[in-house]
Design an enzyme around this catalytic site. Structure first.
Site, PDB file in Angstrom:
ATOM      1  N   ALA A  94      57.081 -28.590  27.168  1.00 37.03           N
ATOM      2  CA  ALA A  94      57.583 -28.683  25.798  1.00 37.03           C
ATOM      3  C   ALA A  94      59.100 -28.765  25.729  1.00 37.03           C
ATOM      4  O   ALA A  94      59.653 -29.260  24.754  1.00 37.03           O
ATOM      5  CB  ALA A  94      57.098 -27.486  24.980  1.00 37.03           C
ATOM      6  N   LYS A  95      59.775 -28.232  26.747  1.00 35.47           N
ATOM      7  CA  LYS A  95      61.245 -28.258  26.838  1.00 35.47           C
ATOM      8  C   LYS A  95      61.898 -27.733  25.562  1.00 35.47           C
ATOM      9  O   LYS A  95      62.877 -28.292  25.065  1.00 35.47           O
ATOM     10  CB  LYS A  95      61.753 -29.658  27.175  1.00 35.47           C
ATOM     11  CG  LYS A  95      61.258 -30.164  28.530  1.00 35.47           C
ATOM     12  CD  LYS A  95      61.818 -31.546  28.836  1.00 35.47           C
ATOM     13  CE  LYS A  95      61.376 -32.025  30.214  1.00 35.47           C
ATOM     14  NZ  LYS A  95      59.933 -32.347  30.279  1.00 35.47           N
ATOM     15  N   ARG A  96      61.363 -26.644  25.044  1.00 37.36           N
ATOM     16  CA  ARG A  96      61.905 -26.055  23.822  1.00 37.36           C
ATOM     17  C   ARG A  96      63.250 -25.386  24.093  1.00 37.36           C
ATOM     18  O   ARG A  96      63.524 -24.935  25.203  1.00 37.36           O
ATOM     19  CB  ARG A  96      60.940 -25.019  23.255  1.00 37.36           C
ATOM     20  CG  ARG A  96      59.544 -25.519  22.932  1.00 37.36           C
ATOM     21  CD  ARG A  96      59.530 -26.614  21.907  1.00 37.36           C
ATOM     22  NE  ARG A  96      58.192 -26.840  21.372  1.00 37.36           N
ATOM     23  CZ  ARG A  96      57.836 -27.907  20.677  1.00 37.36           C
ATOM     24  NH1 ARG A  96      58.727 -28.857  20.429  1.00 37.36           N
ATOM     25  NH2 ARG A  96      56.604 -28.029  20.219  1.00 37.36           N
TER      26      ARG A  96
END
Length: 274
Positions: A94-96
């Site tokens: 997700a690379k939040r």
């Protein structure tokens, strides 16, 4: 069972360092599935069933589902993996990266809504953007460190003048993940297979954290160089390949072709261990 325990069990059971990335693009689907976004689950589930005995992890990329309004299919897929591949951990890619209050919601999304075992994060906003994920006991979080894309060096390859020794940004992230940020041993690092020298440097700075290594296959990363740079007997690596496996065939035999490609990649990774 914690993420790290599950990872170790999958590695031993399947004899594998390979992670299969699930990046569904309906335009690339084979045969009768081609172009049909309502069949994302069907495509991915067949890939999972064909490769579950060959992998250390699965890594669905959330954008490939959200772009097609297929979040419900992602939930269905996560349940399918829990039911049919219970020993294989799932990393939600997700690379939040956001402020603490928002990060709390993203953590709930990853770990409660989707039931992921781990998630990928951007550390750019600092520790308070990472800390909410670490409150979820037994879960993992992989920080972007030295990514596989060419533009990663625009920031990650810059030196930090205000820190002793003026390390590269990616080196500083590696030290943080090995030390002060890794409060409960839940952190890992994302390091691209396209940069084996940097993998080796990250492993030197972070000798015990797990490394998630994308870029083998379609992005051009070399499996042998990757393993030799990052693998240590007491420090796990998770080598991801997505397109080269899930799109190994454009025919109705796509699942069988994915299984064959996964087995070949797994065996190459295992053979590369020093």
């Amino acid at each position: 069972m914690t993420f790290l325990d599950k990872l170790a069990t999958a590695q031993q059971t399947n004899g594998s360092l390979l992670c299969v990335g699930l990046d569904p693009e309906p335009a690339k689907f084979p045969g009768q599935l081609k172009g049909d976004a309502s069949r994302i689950y069907d495509f991915c589930a067949r890939i999972v069933d064909a490769t579950a005995g060959l992998v250390i992890a699965f890594k669905p990329q959330i954008a490939y589902f959200a772009a097609h309004r297929a979040e419900a299919q992602l939930e269905q897929l996560m349940e399918h993996m829990r039911r049919n591949a219970p020993g294989v951990p799932v990393i939600l890619d997700a690379k939040r990266g956001d402020i603490g209050s928002t990060a709390e919601q993203y953590a709930i999304e990853a770990f409660e809504r989707y039931g992921a075992d781990a998630v990928t994060l951007s550390p750019f906003m600092g520790f308070d953007s990472v800390a909410p994920y670490l409150k979820h006991q037994g879960k993992g979080a992989f920080l972007l460190c030295r990514t596989s894309n060419p533009g990663g060096s625009d920031l990650q390859g810059q030196r930090l003048a205000g820190i002793e020794g003026q390390p590269f940004l990616y080196e500083h992230v590696a030290r943080l993940a090995q030390g002060p940020w890794n409060l409960n041993g839940q952190l890992g690092l994302v390091v691209g297979a396209t940069y084996p020298a940097e993998i080796e440097r990250v492993r030197e700075l972070a000798p015990t954290v797990p490394l998630l290594i994308p870029g083998v296959g379609a992005q051009g990363g070399d499996a042998v160089a990757t393993v030799r740079a990052g693998w240590r007997p007491d420090a796990p690596i998770i080598v991801n390949s997505s397109r080269a496996i899930i799109y190994a065939s454009s025919g109705d035999d796509f699942a069988e072709a994915a299984q064959k490609a996964a087995r070949s990649t797994r065996d190459a990774l295992e053979a590369a261990k020093p």
